[in-house]
Design a protein around this motif. Structure first.
Motif, PDB file in Angstrom:
ATOM      1  N   ASP A 104       0.827  -1.202   0.000  1.00  0.00           N
ATOM      2  CA  ASP A 104       0.000   0.000   0.000  1.00  0.00           C
ATOM      3  C   ASP A 104       0.865   1.258   0.000  1.00  0.00           C
ATOM      4  N   VAL A 105       1.953   1.224   0.769  1.00  0.00           N
ATOM      5  CA  VAL A 105       2.842   2.390   0.820  1.00  0.00           C
ATOM      6  C   VAL A 105       3.537   2.587  -0.525  1.00  0.00           C
ATOM      7  N   ARG A 106       3.976   1.497  -1.134  1.00  0.00           N
ATOM      8  CA  ARG A 106       4.631   1.619  -2.445  1.00  0.00           C
ATOM      9  C   ARG A 106       3.658   2.196  -3.479  1.00  0.00           C
ATOM     10  N   GLU A 107       2.412   1.746  -3.421  1.00  0.00           N
ATOM     11  CA  GLU A 107       1.416   2.263  -4.356  1.00  0.00           C
ATOM     12  C   GLU A 107       1.177   3.753  -4.126  1.00  0.00           C
ATOM     13  N   ALA A 108       1.142   4.159  -2.870  1.00  0.00           N
ATOM     14  CA  ALA A 108       0.949   5.571  -2.565  1.00  0.00           C
ATOM     15  C   ALA A 108       2.130   6.403  -3.046  1.00  0.00           C
ATOM     16  N   ILE A 109       3.344   5.881  -2.880  1.00  0.00           N
ATOM     17  CA  ILE A 109       4.526   6.610  -3.339  1.00  0.00           C
ATOM     18  C   ILE A 109       4.458   6.832  -4.852  1.00  0.00           C
ATOM     19  N   CYS A 110       4.006   5.823  -5.570  1.00  0.00           N
ATOM     20  CA  CYS A 110       3.950   5.914  -7.029  1.00  0.00           C
ATOM     21  C   CYS A 110       2.931   6.948  -7.510  1.00  0.00           C
ATOM     22  N   THR A 111       1.959   7.314  -6.671  1.00  0.00           N
ATOM     23  CA  THR A 111       0.961   8.305  -7.083  1.00  0.00           C
ATOM     24  C   THR A 111       1.445   9.734  -6.885  1.00  0.00           C
ATOM     25  N   LEU A 112       2.575   9.917  -6.204  1.00  0.00           N
ATOM     26  CA  LEU A 112       3.061  11.264  -5.927  1.00  0.00           C
ATOM     27  C   LEU A 112       3.660  11.886  -7.176  1.00  0.00           C
ATOM     28  N   LEU A 162      -3.189   9.027   1.953  1.00  0.00           N
ATOM     29  CA  LEU A 162      -3.003   8.064   0.874  1.00  0.00           C
ATOM     30  C   LEU A 162      -2.831   6.643   1.403  1.00  0.00           C
ATOM     31  N   ILE A 163      -2.710   6.510   2.736  1.00  0.00           N
ATOM     32  CA  ILE A 163      -2.519   5.198   3.354  1.00  0.00           C
ATOM     33  C   ILE A 163      -3.670   4.953   4.310  1.00  0.00           C
ATOM     34  N   ASP A 164      -4.304   3.816   4.195  1.00  0.00           N
ATOM     35  CA  ASP A 164      -5.397   3.429   5.087  1.00  0.00           C
ATOM     36  C   ASP A 164      -4.962   2.191   5.860  1.00  0.00           C
ATOM     37  N   ASP A 165      -4.575   2.380   7.117  1.00  0.00           N
ATOM     38  CA  ASP A 165      -4.039   1.268   7.909  1.00  0.00           C
ATOM     39  C   ASP A 165      -4.581   1.381   9.323  1.00  0.00           C
ATOM     40  N   ASP A 166      -5.320   0.392   9.764  1.00  0.00           N
ATOM     41  CA  ASP A 166      -5.940   0.466  11.083  1.00  0.00           C
ATOM     42  C   ASP A 166      -4.965   0.196  12.223  1.00  0.00           C
ATOM     43  N   ARG A 167      -3.684  -0.031  11.903  1.00  0.00           N
ATOM     44  CA  ARG A 167      -2.694  -0.175  12.958  1.00  0.00           C
ATOM     45  C   ARG A 167      -2.426   1.150  13.660  1.00  0.00           C
ATOM     46  N   PHE A 168      -2.728   2.244  12.995  1.00  0.00           N
ATOM     47  CA  PHE A 168      -2.331   3.550  13.494  1.00  0.00           C
ATOM     48  C   PHE A 168      -3.530   4.313  14.049  1.00  0.00           C
ATOM     49  N   PRO A 169      -3.338   5.056  15.153  1.00  0.00           N
ATOM     50  CA  PRO A 169      -4.434   5.845  15.723  1.00  0.00           C
ATOM     51  C   PRO A 169      -4.880   6.944  14.765  1.00  0.00           C
ATOM     52  N   ASP A 170      -6.086   7.437  14.984  1.00  0.00           N
ATOM     53  CA  ASP A 170      -6.600   8.548  14.181  1.00  0.00           C
ATOM     54  C   ASP A 170      -5.661   9.747  14.303  1.00  0.00           C
ATOM     55  N   PHE A 194       1.939  10.372   7.795  1.00  0.00           N
ATOM     56  CA  PHE A 194       2.999   9.548   7.223  1.00  0.00           C
ATOM     57  C   PHE A 194       3.897  10.419   6.355  1.00  0.00           C
ATOM     58  N   ILE A 195       5.204  10.302   6.606  1.00  0.00           N
ATOM     59  CA  ILE A 195       6.192  11.079   5.851  1.00  0.00           C
ATOM     60  C   ILE A 195       7.200  10.102   5.272  1.00  0.00           C
ATOM     61  N   VAL A 196       7.403  10.172   3.967  1.00  0.00           N
ATOM     62  CA  VAL A 196       8.321   9.274   3.281  1.00  0.00           C
ATOM     63  C   VAL A 196       9.559  10.043   2.852  1.00  0.00           C
ATOM     64  N   ARG A 197      10.667   9.378   2.898  1.00  0.00           N
ATOM     65  CA  ARG A 197      11.948   9.981   2.503  1.00  0.00           C
ATOM     66  C   ARG A 197      12.554   9.099   1.423  1.00  0.00           C
ATOM     67  N   ARG A 198      13.094   9.716   0.402  1.00  0.00           N
ATOM     68  CA  ARG A 198      13.818   8.957  -0.610  1.00  0.00           C
ATOM     69  C   ARG A 198      15.173   9.610  -0.824  1.00  0.00           C
ATOM     70  N   GLU A 199      16.166   8.797  -1.083  1.00  0.00           N
ATOM     71  CA  GLU A 199      17.511   9.310  -1.335  1.00  0.00           C
ATOM     72  C   GLU A 199      18.320   8.260  -2.076  1.00  0.00           C
ATOM     73  N   ARG A 200      19.364   8.725  -2.683  1.00  0.00           N
ATOM     74  CA  ARG A 200      20.240   7.788  -3.383  1.00  0.00           C
ATOM     75  C   ARG A 200      20.878   6.855  -2.366  1.00  0.00           C
ATOM     76  N   PRO A 201      20.855   5.550  -2.608  1.00  0.00           N
ATOM     77  CA  PRO A 201      21.383   4.606  -1.608  1.00  0.00           C
ATOM     78  C   PRO A 201      22.893   4.736  -1.460  1.00  0.00           C
ATOM     79  N   HIS A 202      23.333   4.659  -0.216  1.00  0.00           N
ATOM     80  CA  HIS A 202      24.766   4.682   0.038  1.00  0.00           C
ATOM     81  C   HIS A 202      25.332   3.287  -0.197  1.00  0.00           C
TER      82      HIS A 202
END
Length: 468
Positions: A265-273, A300-308, A312-320
């Motif tokens: 689900d997170v990967r799908e959300a990232i692809c929509t950005l 963009l993420i619907d997950d009942d593990r997390f409180p209301d 969610f903040i995603v970070r991307r960077e070139r891999p070291h």
């Protein structure tokens, strides 16, 4: 060929008198008395006292903590203090220290923790009286409001059979304790001694160590200032986050910032950005981090593990080089990391929230230096002795932290324990007597003599707690 040397020739003897080593460690012993820690420990362990003429168990426990802060690794290292009676007074033998540790059961351990909380409140009040505002945790050049608690676990390898030690997930053998550190000052609030097989993401252990850490915070701050709890992905469990949210009902303004797993689900959300959703990331110095960007995935993420209200903040960077990448990262050519936080919108820009969470990595330094301050090795086959040893190691870390925030300035106030030992705690000096007083004479050319003398002078000005 005649050897060339500029060192003076020495004649070595063992007849020195009035000479003491580790003079700076006396500063920590006196600080334990000034904060009321020694008196509180004495009251906590009074039921464990076996006979009236024996050493006070509270004093023995403090001496063990001072020894650990000074770099000792085994109970036998109490000899450094014991053999310098002119500096440290009467110190128990290793055999007596063993008996004191063996007498600490679960009830006594609970009393020791309460004693540490009492002394902590005194130390923080002394800081308010002498130095003003409580130290603020920082991230990317900006203060984080309130208190910041960092939780993490680490494996401690055992090289012999010990009670509750077990094989670890790293195919080693030992314990897997979990810790809660206060990022503001480096104090070690709490720890749970767990078997090596204990899981990294066990919610019950996270809850236990957090609750114990919160108990160490004075009431007026626990219910009066914001508290941020940071963990890595191991803390991203439904039960733990729900517990943090439930603490607000008790009057504690506690919020979380935890690493979160990247699933489909997170990967799908990232692809929509789109490209306009990404912002340049910043590093710990508030400088732009080359090749790194952050974006918000909230909504963009619907997950009942997390409180209301979780963001969610995603970070991307070139891999070291050497970075572990999954198939998604390999295809995208970027390494992705996700954090979940219930910090409300308007608290700060998302690049700063990302940097604030990445500052959680400081807990790894706390654990690394803590392993050199007592909990890197456990002395006994018995679990109760090792649990008491762990509590005294936390006390040793606290003594160092209190010395730095109350008594030291400049580089020494931020130095790691190893440097502090080399420069201050292991200082040699000479004992003299005059005018009915004992004088500690530090070599005038010792580079940090003035710092140590100033620390002792500052210690003398601290307001003392009222002991009933």
């Amino acid at each position: 060929m005649k050897p060339i040397t500029s060192r003076p020739k020495l004649s070595v003897g063992t007849d020195g008198r009035g000479v003491v080593a580790h003079a700076g460690a006396r500063l920590l012993a006196d600080l334990a008395e000034a904060t009321g820690l020694e008196q509180a420990f004495s009251a906590a362990l009074a039921p464990s006292r076996q006979r009236s003429g024996a050493h006070d168990p509270g004093r023995v426990a403090v001496d063990v903590a001072v020894m650990l802060a000074d770099g000792g690794e085994a109970i036998a290292d109490l000899a450094v203090l014991r053999d310098q009676g002119e500096l440290f007074g009467p110190v128990a033998s290793p055999a007596t220290a063993w008996r004191v540790l063996d007498s600490i059961d679960e009830q006594a351990l609970a009393r020791l923790r309460a004693a540490r909380a009492t002394a902590r409140e005194v130390a923080w009040a002394q800081h308010a009286d002498t130095r003003g505002d409580f130290p603020a945790a920082k991230a990317a050049g900006r203060q984080i409001p309130g208190l910041v608690l960092d939780i993490d676990a680490s494996i401690v390898i055992c090289h012999s059979e010990k009670e509750d030690a077990a094989p670890t997930w790293k195919k080693t053998f030992g314990y897997h304790p979990m810790f809660c550190f206060l990022d503001n000052t480096g104090e070690a609030l709490s720890a749970v001694l767990r078997p090596g097989r204990a899981g990294s993401n066990t919610a019950a252990d996270h809850i236990s160590v957090l609750d114990a850490g919160l108990t160490q915070i004075p009431d007026h701050l626990r219910h009066g200032v914001p508290i941020l709890v940071r963990t890595d992905t191991a803390g991203c469990t439904k039960a733990f986050l729900a517990h943090i949210r439930s603490l607000r009902a008790t009057g504690c303004d506690v919020r979380f910032s935890v690493g979160a797993p990247i699933d489909a689900d997170v990967r799908e959300a990232i692809c929509t950005l789109g490209d306009d959703a990404w912002f340049p990331a910043i590093d710990i110095d508030a400088e732009l981090r080359d090749g790194a960007e952050v974006a918000e995935l909230t909504g963009l993420i619907d997950d009942d593990r997390f409180p209301d209200g979780t963001r969610f903040i995603v970070r991307r960077e070139r891999p070291h080089p050497g970075a572990q990448l999954d198939l998604f990262d390999t295809v995208e050519g970027m390494r992705h990391q996700l954090i979940a936080t219930d910090t409300p919108i308007g608290t700060g820009p998302i690049p700063w929230l990302d940097a604030r969470h990445r500052a959680h990595a400081r807990v790894e330094d706390r654990i690394r230096t803590g392993k050199d301050t007592g909990f890197g090795r456990f002395p006994s086959r018995q679990l109760n002795i090792n649990a008491a040893w762990l509590e005294l190691a936390l006390t040793a870390i606290d003594l160092i932290a209190w010395a730095q925030v109350l008594l030291l300035d400049g580089a020494l106030a931020k130095a790691e324990p190893k440097k502090l030992r080399y420069r201050l705690l292991h200082t040699a000096a000479r004992i003299t007597r005059g005018q009915r007083r004992v004088h500690l004479r530090i070599a005038e050319k010792w580079p940090w003599a003035d710092d140590l003398a100033a620390a002792f002078a500052q210690l003398a000005t601290l307001p003392r707690p009222h002991i009933c």
